[in-house]
Scaffold this motif. Structure first.
Motif, PDB file in Angstrom:
ATOM      1  N   MET A   1       0.843  -1.194   0.000  1.00 19.68           N
ATOM      2  CA  MET A   1       0.000   0.000   0.000  1.00 19.68           C
ATOM      3  C   MET A   1       0.881   1.247   0.000  1.00 19.68           C
ATOM      4  O   MET A   1       1.929   1.274   0.637  1.00 19.68           O
ATOM      5  CB  MET A   1      -0.910  -0.007   1.221  1.00 19.68           C
ATOM      6  N   ASP A   2       0.422   2.251  -0.716  1.00 21.57           N
ATOM      7  CA  ASP A   2       1.195   3.471  -0.876  1.00 21.57           C
ATOM      8  C   ASP A   2       1.022   4.414   0.307  1.00 21.57           C
ATOM      9  O   ASP A   2      -0.038   4.493   0.917  1.00 21.57           O
ATOM     10  CB  ASP A   2       0.751   4.201  -2.147  1.00 21.57           C
ATOM     11  N   LYS A   3       2.103   5.153   0.589  1.00 20.24           N
ATOM     12  CA  LYS A   3       2.059   6.210   1.600  1.00 20.24           C
ATOM     13  C   LYS A   3       1.717   7.519   0.891  1.00 20.24           C
ATOM     14  O   LYS A   3       2.039   7.698  -0.290  1.00 20.24           O
ATOM     15  CB  LYS A   3       3.409   6.343   2.299  1.00 20.24           C
ATOM     16  N   TYR A   4       1.073   8.419   1.614  1.00 20.16           N
ATOM     17  CA  TYR A   4       0.691   9.720   1.066  1.00 20.16           C
ATOM     18  C   TYR A   4       1.171  10.819   1.998  1.00 20.16           C
ATOM     19  O   TYR A   4       1.098  10.674   3.218  1.00 20.16           O
ATOM     20  CB  TYR A   4      -0.830   9.815   0.900  1.00 20.16           C
ATOM     21  N   GLU A   5       1.667  11.918   1.404  1.00 20.54           N
ATOM     22  CA  GLU A   5       2.179  13.041   2.174  1.00 20.54           C
ATOM     23  C   GLU A   5       1.253  14.250   2.064  1.00 20.54           C
ATOM     24  O   GLU A   5       0.785  14.583   0.976  1.00 20.54           O
ATOM     25  CB  GLU A   5       3.566  13.443   1.662  1.00 20.54           C
ATOM     26  N   CYS A   6       1.009  14.892   3.201  1.00 18.04           N
ATOM     27  CA  CYS A   6       0.235  16.124   3.222  1.00 18.04           C
ATOM     28  C   CYS A   6       1.097  17.233   2.642  1.00 18.04           C
ATOM     29  O   CYS A   6       2.217  17.482   3.120  1.00 18.04           O
ATOM     30  CB  CYS A   6      -0.179  16.458   4.656  1.00 18.04           C
ATOM     31  N   PRO A  34     -12.395   7.643   4.750  1.00 19.31           N
ATOM     32  CA  PRO A  34     -13.648   8.371   4.497  1.00 19.31           C
ATOM     33  C   PRO A  34     -13.359   9.735   3.857  1.00 19.31           C
ATOM     34  O   PRO A  34     -12.310  10.335   4.114  1.00 19.31           O
ATOM     35  CB  PRO A  34     -14.255   8.555   5.889  1.00 19.31           C
ATOM     36  N   ASP A  35     -14.278  10.228   3.040  1.00 15.09           N
ATOM     37  CA  ASP A  35     -14.096  11.518   2.372  1.00 15.09           C
ATOM     38  C   ASP A  35     -13.906  12.663   3.360  1.00 15.09           C
ATOM     39  O   ASP A  35     -13.234  13.637   3.059  1.00 15.09           O
ATOM     40  CB  ASP A  35     -15.283  11.830   1.453  1.00 15.09           C
ATOM     41  N   GLU A  36     -14.496  12.524   4.550  1.00 15.67           N
ATOM     42  CA  GLU A  36     -14.400  13.600   5.538  1.00 15.67           C
ATOM     43  C   GLU A  36     -13.123  13.528   6.380  1.00 15.67           C
ATOM     44  O   GLU A  36     -12.872  14.395   7.210  1.00 15.67           O
ATOM     45  CB  GLU A  36     -15.632  13.608   6.440  1.00 15.67           C
ATOM     46  N   TRP A  37     -12.286  12.503   6.155  1.00 18.67           N
ATOM     47  CA  TRP A  37     -11.027  12.387   6.901  1.00 18.67           C
ATOM     48  C   TRP A  37     -10.145  13.575   6.578  1.00 18.67           C
ATOM     49  O   TRP A  37     -10.077  14.041   5.440  1.00 18.67           O
ATOM     50  CB  TRP A  37     -10.313  11.082   6.521  1.00 18.67           C
ATOM     51  N   VAL A  38      -9.443  14.095   7.581  1.00 12.59           N
ATOM     52  CA  VAL A  38      -8.512  15.214   7.396  1.00 12.59           C
ATOM     53  C   VAL A  38      -7.178  14.871   8.038  1.00 12.59           C
ATOM     54  O   VAL A  38      -7.089  13.994   8.906  1.00 12.59           O
ATOM     55  CB  VAL A  38      -9.054  16.535   7.986  1.00 12.59           C
ATOM     56  N   CYS A  39      -6.150  15.583   7.630  1.00  9.72           N
ATOM     57  CA  CYS A  39      -4.814  15.411   8.193  1.00  9.72           C
ATOM     58  C   CYS A  39      -4.888  15.598   9.708  1.00  9.72           C
ATOM     59  O   CYS A  39      -5.410  16.614  10.175  1.00  9.72           O
ATOM     60  CB  CYS A  39      -3.861  16.432   7.577  1.00  9.72           C
ATOM     61  N   PRO A  40      -4.365  14.640  10.479  1.00  6.88           N
ATOM     62  CA  PRO A  40      -4.438  14.749  11.937  1.00  6.88           C
ATOM     63  C   PRO A  40      -3.535  15.839  12.503  1.00  6.88           C
ATOM     64  O   PRO A  40      -3.685  16.228  13.660  1.00  6.88           O
ATOM     65  CB  PRO A  40      -4.014  13.364  12.424  1.00  6.88           C
ATOM     66  N   CYS A  42      -2.654  19.016  10.611  1.00 10.60           N
ATOM     67  CA  CYS A  42      -3.024  20.389  10.227  1.00 10.60           C
ATOM     68  C   CYS A  42      -4.473  20.551   9.782  1.00 10.60           C
ATOM     69  O   CYS A  42      -4.926  21.663   9.560  1.00 10.60           O
ATOM     70  CB  CYS A  42      -2.085  20.901   9.138  1.00 10.60           C
ATOM     71  N   GLY A  43      -5.203  19.443   9.612  1.00 13.06           N
ATOM     72  CA  GLY A  43      -6.605  19.532   9.222  1.00 13.06           C
ATOM     73  C   GLY A  43      -6.866  19.664   7.732  1.00 13.06           C
ATOM     74  O   GLY A  43      -8.006  19.893   7.324  1.00 13.06           O
ATOM     75  N   ALA A  44      -5.836  19.494   6.908  1.00  9.65           N
ATOM     76  CA  ALA A  44      -6.024  19.575   5.448  1.00  9.65           C
ATOM     77  C   ALA A  44      -6.833  18.371   4.969  1.00  9.65           C
ATOM     78  O   ALA A  44      -6.742  17.283   5.520  1.00  9.65           O
ATOM     79  CB  ALA A  44      -4.674  19.609   4.741  1.00  9.65           C
ATOM     80  N   GLY A  45      -7.629  18.569   3.921  1.00 13.40           N
ATOM     81  CA  GLY A  45      -8.438  17.499   3.348  1.00 13.40           C
ATOM     82  C   GLY A  45      -7.627  16.525   2.534  1.00 13.40           C
ATOM     83  O   GLY A  45      -6.452  16.767   2.220  1.00 13.40           O
ATOM     84  N   LYS A  46      -8.279  15.408   2.167  1.00 11.14           N
ATOM     85  CA  LYS A  46      -7.587  14.375   1.386  1.00 11.14           C
ATOM     86  C   LYS A  46      -7.040  14.899   0.057  1.00 11.14           C
ATOM     87  O   LYS A  46      -6.056  14.375  -0.442  1.00 11.14           O
ATOM     88  CB  LYS A  46      -8.549  13.219   1.100  1.00 11.14           C
ATOM     89  N   ASP A  47      -7.666  15.944  -0.481  1.00 12.66           N
ATOM     90  CA  ASP A  47      -7.223  16.487  -1.771  1.00 12.66           C
ATOM     91  C   ASP A  47      -5.880  17.205  -1.656  1.00 12.66           C
ATOM     92  O   ASP A  47      -5.291  17.579  -2.667  1.00 12.66           O
ATOM     93  CB  ASP A  47      -8.277  17.407  -2.370  1.00 12.66           C
ATOM     94  N   GLN A  48      -5.381  17.393  -0.440  1.00  9.45           N
ATOM     95  CA  GLN A  48      -4.107  18.056  -0.227  1.00  9.45           C
ATOM     96  C   GLN A  48      -2.975  17.044  -0.004  1.00  9.45           C
ATOM     97  O   GLN A  48      -1.897  17.412   0.445  1.00  9.45           O
ATOM     98  CB  GLN A  48      -4.195  18.998   0.986  1.00  9.45           C
ATOM     99  N   PHE A  49      -3.224  15.775  -0.336  1.00  9.79           N
ATOM    100  CA  PHE A  49      -2.231  14.720  -0.170  1.00  9.79           C
ATOM    101  C   PHE A  49      -1.747  14.226  -1.524  1.00  9.79           C
ATOM    102  O   PHE A  49      -2.499  14.256  -2.497  1.00  9.79           O
ATOM    103  CB  PHE A  49      -2.825  13.537   0.607  1.00  9.79           C
TER     104      PHE A  49
END
Length: 52
Positions: A1-6, A34-40, A42-49
């Protein structure tokens, strides 16, 4: 599985660890968060990863 960076703060989402503080179990792929998950951090959304 891939890692993702904020792109905002540099937090790395590692699917092997999940995000237990947010109720995300270890082994959860980024795509399955989940779509509503955010960076723990800074609070950025998944689209910022981005995949690393």
């Amino acid at each position: 599985m891939d890692k993702y960076e904020c792109l905002v703060c540099g937090y790395i989402y590692n699917p092997e660890e999940g995000d237990p503080d947010s109720g995300v179990s270890a082994g959860t792929a980024f795509e399955d968060l989940p779509d509503e998950w955010v960076c723990p951090v800074c609070g950025a959304g998944k689209d910022q990863f981005e995949k690393v």
